[in-house]
Every structure is written in structure tokens, then in C-alpha cells.
Design a protein around this motif. Structure first.
Motif, PDB file in Angstrom:
ATOM      1  N   GLU A  53     -21.629 -74.351   6.436  1.00  0.00           N
ATOM      2  CA  GLU A  53     -21.069 -75.689   6.569  1.00  0.00           C
ATOM      3  C   GLU A  53     -21.999 -76.462   7.492  1.00  0.00           C
ATOM      4  O   GLU A  53     -21.766 -76.553   8.686  1.00  0.00           O
ATOM      5  CB  GLU A  53     -19.655 -75.637   7.137  1.00  0.00           C
ATOM      6  N   ALA A  54     -23.060 -76.988   6.937  1.00  0.00           N
ATOM      7  CA  ALA A  54     -24.076 -77.693   7.715  1.00  0.00           C
ATOM      8  C   ALA A  54     -23.452 -78.886   8.440  1.00  0.00           C
ATOM      9  O   ALA A  54     -22.508 -79.508   7.951  1.00  0.00           O
ATOM     10  CB  ALA A  54     -25.187 -78.170   6.792  1.00  0.00           C
TER      11      ALA A  54
ATOM     12  N   GLN B 250     -26.254 -66.387  16.129  1.00  0.00           N
ATOM     13  CA  GLN B 250     -25.589 -66.514  14.830  1.00  0.00           C
ATOM     14  C   GLN B 250     -24.727 -67.768  14.905  1.00  0.00           C
ATOM     15  O   GLN B 250     -23.938 -67.920  15.832  1.00  0.00           O
ATOM     16  CB  GLN B 250     -24.701 -65.293  14.571  1.00  0.00           C
ATOM     17  N   PHE B 251     -24.907 -68.701  13.952  1.00  0.00           N
ATOM     18  CA  PHE B 251     -24.085 -69.905  13.881  1.00  0.00           C
ATOM     19  C   PHE B 251     -22.994 -69.698  12.841  1.00  0.00           C
ATOM     20  O   PHE B 251     -23.277 -69.305  11.710  1.00  0.00           O
ATOM     21  CB  PHE B 251     -24.909 -71.121  13.470  1.00  0.00           C
ATOM     22  N   ASN B 252     -21.778 -70.002  13.214  1.00  0.00           N
ATOM     23  CA  ASN B 252     -20.637 -70.005  12.304  1.00  0.00           C
ATOM     24  C   ASN B 252     -19.820 -71.246  12.602  1.00  0.00           C
ATOM     25  O   ASN B 252     -20.029 -71.916  13.611  1.00  0.00           O
ATOM     26  CB  ASN B 252     -19.780 -68.748  12.486  1.00  0.00           C
ATOM     27  N   ARG B 253     -18.853 -71.526  11.760  1.00  0.00           N
ATOM     28  CA  ARG B 253     -17.948 -72.663  11.989  1.00  0.00           C
ATOM     29  C   ARG B 253     -16.513 -72.166  11.877  1.00  0.00           C
ATOM     30  O   ARG B 253     -16.188 -71.383  11.003  1.00  0.00           O
ATOM     31  CB  ARG B 253     -18.198 -73.770  10.978  1.00  0.00           C
ATOM     32  N   GLU B 254     -15.694 -72.651  12.801  1.00  0.00           N
ATOM     33  CA  GLU B 254     -14.261 -72.345  12.788  1.00  0.00           C
ATOM     34  C   GLU B 254     -13.501 -73.642  13.002  1.00  0.00           C
ATOM     35  O   GLU B 254     -13.951 -74.517  13.744  1.00  0.00           O
ATOM     36  CB  GLU B 254     -13.914 -71.348  13.897  1.00  0.00           C
TER      37      GLU B 254
ATOM     38  N   GLY C   9      -9.738 -81.157  14.398  1.00  0.00           N
ATOM     39  CA  GLY C   9      -9.380 -81.140  12.985  1.00  0.00           C
ATOM     40  C   GLY C   9     -10.558 -80.865  12.070  1.00  0.00           C
ATOM     41  O   GLY C   9     -10.447 -80.957  10.853  1.00  0.00           O
ATOM     42  N   PHE C  10     -11.702 -80.531  12.645  1.00  0.00           N
ATOM     43  CA  PHE C  10     -12.898 -80.237  11.865  1.00  0.00           C
ATOM     44  C   PHE C  10     -13.381 -78.822  12.162  1.00  0.00           C
ATOM     45  O   PHE C  10     -13.137 -78.290  13.244  1.00  0.00           O
ATOM     46  CB  PHE C  10     -14.030 -81.220  12.216  1.00  0.00           C
ATOM     47  N   PRO C  11     -14.123 -78.197  11.226  1.00  0.00           N
ATOM     48  CA  PRO C  11     -14.759 -76.912  11.537  1.00  0.00           C
ATOM     49  C   PRO C  11     -15.894 -77.157  12.539  1.00  0.00           C
ATOM     50  O   PRO C  11     -16.788 -77.954  12.264  1.00  0.00           O
ATOM     51  CB  PRO C  11     -15.307 -76.425  10.195  1.00  0.00           C
TER      52      PRO C  11
END
Length: 146
Positions: free
Chosen positions: A83-84, A123-127, A133-135
Motif C-alpha cells: 500500500e504505497a 520492513q515496511f508494512n501498513r496497519e 482511519g487510514f492504513p
């Protein structure tokens, strides 16, 4: 929160007329299996762009503009993972600028010269963040592989 220092690797590429920048960059990230990629620099031009503006919220995502014409890329920054999260600033033929969160449709006009960096020990991740209200970006430390 960031975790520890990291080595840096560099990946450079040039995109040609008609290529879509966001999908092309995500394809490079996937092919090279980059874990913590980000944009160091980008110069070039586009004929289209779809941007979400600063007034958008998780409940009001209609703050979107669709641009068509010839625009110089003044700046392109952000992180690239599944999710860039990219922001762009574009200048029109009169030098007037517009910017926002990249949703896509960044079609190259003449060229896009992009230099990507990768933090090799991260390590990049999105939560999903309940406050925004956004990842949002989550950074994890990856020990060096031996």
C-alpha cells in the motif's frame, strides 16, 4: 517507531512515455523483493494524474482531482510497499503547482527518472490506525541475513 540503523541500497530506473509510474514502481518493488523501499528522487513529466487532496478524511474520500495536460514532476516522495504512500507536486505550463496523495494515473509524458532506496534492515508494512482511519506505516527491524 523506527528500529535501529539500516544499510542502504540504491535502485535506479527510467520510465518511458505512456508508462504509469505507481504501478511500474510497485512492479519493481515486487520483482526485486524490496522490504523497505522509498523514493529518493524523481524527475520527469506526466500527462495525467489522480490525486487525493489534503482535506480528505477516512469518512470523506471524495477530495480527489483528475488532472490532464502536461506537467513537470517537481517532487515525488514516499514509501513503497503493498500500500504505497506517495505524495507528488506537479507544475503546469505556467509554473503553477498542485500536489497531493497519489492515487494513480501518473502517465509518463517524456520520461520519469526514479531513484529508489531500500533500508536493508527494515520492513515496511501498513496497519489501520483507528485515530486517522487510514492504513499507516509500521516499521520493523530485520536483522541482517547471513
Amino acid at each position: 517507531m523506527a528500529c535501529g540503523p539500516s544499510s542502504l541500497s540504491i535502485h535506479a530506473l527510467r520510465l518511458s512515455p505512456g508508462q504509469e509510474i505507481l504501478s511500474s514502481l510497485l512492479r519493481v518493488v515486487d520483482e526485486k523483493r524490496l522490504k523497505a523501499p522509498f523514493i529518493l528522487t524523481c524527475v520527469g513529466s506526466v500527462t495525467k494524474a489522480t490525486l487525493r487532496l489534503a482535506n480528505a478524511t477516512a469518512g470523506n474520500t471524495n477530495e480527489v482531482i483528475h488532472l490532464q495536460g502536461r506537467f513537470e514532476i517537481v517532487s515525488l516522495v514516499g514509501t513503497l510497499n503493498k500500500e504505497a504512500h506517495l505524495h507528488i507536486c506537479l507544475a503546469d505550463k505556467e509554473g503553477k503547482t498542485v500536489g497531493g496523495h497519489v492515487l494513480g494515473d501518473l502517465e509518463v509524458f517524456t520520461t520519469a527518472e526514479v531513484v529508489l532506496g531500500e533500508a536493508e534492515n527494515l520492513q515496511f508494512n501498513r496497519e489501520m490506525d483507528p485515530h486517522t482511519g487510514f492504513p499507516e506505516l509500521m516499521v520493523a527491524f530485520r536483522p541482517e541475513e547471513s
